[in-house]
Design an enzyme around this catalytic site. Sequence first.
Site, PDB file in Angstrom:
ATOM      1  N   THR A 146      25.393   3.346   2.334  1.00 55.91           N
ATOM      2  CA  THR A 146      25.996   4.486   1.647  1.00 55.91           C
ATOM      3  C   THR A 146      27.135   3.984   0.777  1.00 55.91           C
ATOM      4  O   THR A 146      27.793   2.997   1.126  1.00 55.91           O
ATOM      5  CB  THR A 146      26.527   5.536   2.638  1.00 55.91           C
ATOM      6  N   ARG A 147      27.367   4.668  -0.337  1.00 53.04           N
ATOM      7  CA  ARG A 147      28.535   4.332  -1.158  1.00 53.04           C
ATOM      8  C   ARG A 147      29.606   5.418  -1.039  1.00 53.04           C
ATOM      9  O   ARG A 147      30.571   5.420  -1.777  1.00 53.04           O
ATOM     10  CB  ARG A 147      28.118   4.128  -2.628  1.00 53.04           C
ATOM     11  N   ASN A 148      29.420   6.352  -0.117  1.00 54.15           N
ATOM     12  CA  ASN A 148      30.384   7.443   0.074  1.00 54.15           C
ATOM     13  C   ASN A 148      31.451   6.974   1.074  1.00 54.15           C
ATOM     14  O   ASN A 148      31.172   6.778   2.256  1.00 54.15           O
ATOM     15  CB  ASN A 148      29.635   8.678   0.591  1.00 54.15           C
TER      16      ASN A 148
ATOM     17  N   ASP B  90      21.616  10.626   4.902  1.00 55.99           N
ATOM     18  CA  ASP B  90      21.450  11.634   3.858  1.00 55.99           C
ATOM     19  C   ASP B  90      21.820  12.971   4.488  1.00 55.99           C
ATOM     20  O   ASP B  90      21.381  13.288   5.601  1.00 55.99           O
ATOM     21  CB  ASP B  90      20.025  11.668   3.296  1.00 55.99           C
ATOM     22  N   SER B  91      22.640  13.711   3.789  1.00 54.97           N
ATOM     23  CA  SER B  91      23.215  14.890   4.426  1.00 54.97           C
ATOM     24  C   SER B  91      23.514  15.957   3.391  1.00 54.97           C
ATOM     25  O   SER B  91      23.461  15.706   2.186  1.00 54.97           O
ATOM     26  CB  SER B  91      24.490  14.499   5.174  1.00 54.97           C
TER      27      SER B  91
ATOM     28  N   TYR C 152      32.127  19.645   0.961  1.00 55.25           N
ATOM     29  CA  TYR C 152      32.233  21.080   1.228  1.00 55.25           C
ATOM     30  C   TYR C 152      33.128  21.402   2.426  1.00 55.25           C
ATOM     31  O   TYR C 152      33.172  22.548   2.869  1.00 55.25           O
ATOM     32  CB  TYR C 152      30.824  21.659   1.456  1.00 55.25           C
ATOM     33  N   ASP C 153      33.831  20.400   2.940  1.00 55.26           N
ATOM     34  CA  ASP C 153      34.667  20.628   4.127  1.00 55.26           C
ATOM     35  C   ASP C 153      35.615  21.823   3.993  1.00 55.26           C
ATOM     36  O   ASP C 153      35.782  22.583   4.961  1.00 55.26           O
ATOM     37  CB  ASP C 153      35.481  19.366   4.474  1.00 55.26           C
TER      38      ASP C 153
ATOM     39  N   HIS D  91      27.908  17.487  12.184  1.00 50.96           N
ATOM     40  CA  HIS D  91      26.503  17.120  12.029  1.00 50.96           C
ATOM     41  C   HIS D  91      26.338  15.603  12.097  1.00 50.96           C
ATOM     42  O   HIS D  91      25.472  15.077  12.763  1.00 50.96           O
ATOM     43  CB  HIS D  91      25.976  17.677  10.695  1.00 50.96           C
TER      44      HIS D  91
HETATM   45  P1  ITT Z   1      25.340   8.108  -0.497  1.00 55.05           P
HETATM   46  O1  ITT Z   1      24.038   8.565  -1.079  1.00 55.05           O
HETATM   47  O2  ITT Z   1      25.845   6.841  -1.103  1.00 55.05           O
HETATM   48  O3  ITT Z   1      25.300   8.065   0.999  1.00 55.05           O
HETATM   49  P2  ITT Z   1      26.291  10.738  -1.323  1.00 55.05           P
HETATM   50  O4  ITT Z   1      27.634  11.412  -1.252  1.00 55.05           O
HETATM   51  O5  ITT Z   1      25.549  10.797  -2.630  1.00 55.05           O
HETATM   52  O6  ITT Z   1      26.491   9.214  -0.859  1.00 55.05           O
HETATM   53  P3  ITT Z   1      24.275  12.404  -0.115  1.00 55.05           P
HETATM   54  O7  ITT Z   1      23.301  12.250  -1.207  1.00 55.05           O
HETATM   55  O8  ITT Z   1      23.771  12.368   1.293  1.00 55.05           O
HETATM   56  O9  ITT Z   1      25.403  11.280  -0.164  1.00 55.05           O
HETATM   57  O10 ITT Z   1      25.046  13.763  -0.384  1.00 55.05           O
HETATM   58  C1  ITT Z   1      25.764  14.310   0.617  1.00 55.05           C
HETATM   59  C2  ITT Z   1      26.631  15.411   0.033  1.00 55.05           C
HETATM   60  O11 ITT Z   1      26.620  16.506   0.965  1.00 55.05           O
HETATM   61  C3  ITT Z   1      28.062  14.953  -0.070  1.00 55.05           C
HETATM   62  O12 ITT Z   1      28.348  14.379  -1.323  1.00 55.05           O
HETATM   63  C4  ITT Z   1      28.818  16.245   0.194  1.00 55.05           C
HETATM   64  O13 ITT Z   1      28.873  17.012  -0.976  1.00 55.05           O
HETATM   65  C5  ITT Z   1      27.916  16.939   1.209  1.00 55.05           C
HETATM   66  N1  ITT Z   1      28.278  16.532   2.573  1.00 55.05           N
HETATM   67  C6  ITT Z   1      27.573  15.770   3.448  1.00 55.05           C
HETATM   68  N2  ITT Z   1      28.254  15.594   4.592  1.00 55.05           N
HETATM   69  C7  ITT Z   1      29.409  16.263   4.443  1.00 55.05           C
HETATM   70  C8  ITT Z   1      30.533  16.453   5.271  1.00 55.05           C
HETATM   71  O14 ITT Z   1      30.643  15.873   6.453  1.00 55.05           O
HETATM   72  N3  ITT Z   1      31.518  17.208   4.787  1.00 55.05           N
HETATM   73  C9  ITT Z   1      31.453  17.782   3.580  1.00 55.05           C
HETATM   74  N4  ITT Z   1      30.445  17.642   2.731  1.00 55.05           N
HETATM   75  C10 ITT Z   1      29.424  16.875   3.154  1.00 55.05           C
END
Ligand code: ITT
Length: 199
Positions: A8-10, A70-71, A154-155, A180
């Site tokens: 992941t890059r998040n 993925d979330s 969206y926290d 989650h």
């Molecule tokens: P990676 O693909 O690099 O993992 P990303 O942010 O693009 O990073 P996702 O495609 O899984 O990851 O998108 C997840 C999005 O869903 C994230 O950017 C948030 O907007 C939301 N999200 C997921 N988990 C969350 C959390 O714990 N709290 C708040 N928002 C969340």
Amino acid sequence: MTRILLATRNKHKIEEIETILSDLPFQVLTLNDFLDVPPLKEEGTSFQENSLQKAQTVYEHTKILALADDSGLEVFYLNGRPGVVSARYAGEGATDEANNQKLLSQMMGVAPRRRHAQFRAVLTLLGDGTVETTEGICSGMLAESPRGTNGFGYDPIFLPNGFSRTYAELTAAEKNTISHRAKALAAMKGVLRRYLTGT
Ligand code: ITT
């Protein structure tokens, strides 16, 4: 020590995952340690597909045990949207604020009993001879306006069931107990312990 690479890059996901995995004997690596890994594509229509695709990209380039997440947030009134497009709901490269505002404006005037939503995280562990998936869901409802400054995404607009505070008003430790991602990781930790013992 066995290495595991977070696909992941998040940076917020990385923080949460590293904290929750910290009691397992893994050396946790991130993509900052592997700058030549290409962008993680997410072309699927489900969290499962996208999670697997991210793990594949990383594993194929590094051959290191990869863990992808993925979330996203699923709003029942909106038939599950933003779902897999959560990160880019208000457009490619959208800020968290823009995504939150888009969602809140779509939900303007919608009664509390119809504001049910859930976060979902799907994790994929991919290594030599290993493909494992776990999932975690946290149910709650959408707030009327953003509150709190912790966390990300969206926290500020998500009220987990049993709390009058948003995810962004919880401490990191509180969120990591009920989220989650925490639930998906709790299940994944069972898989990881078995991986380590070779059973
Ligand atoms: P990676 O693909 O690099 O993992 P990303 O942010 O693009 O990073 P996702 O495609 O899984 O990851 O998108 C997840 C999005 O869903 C994230 O950017 C948030 O907007 C939301 N999200 C997921 N988990 C969350 C959390 O714990 N709290 C708040 N928002 C969340």
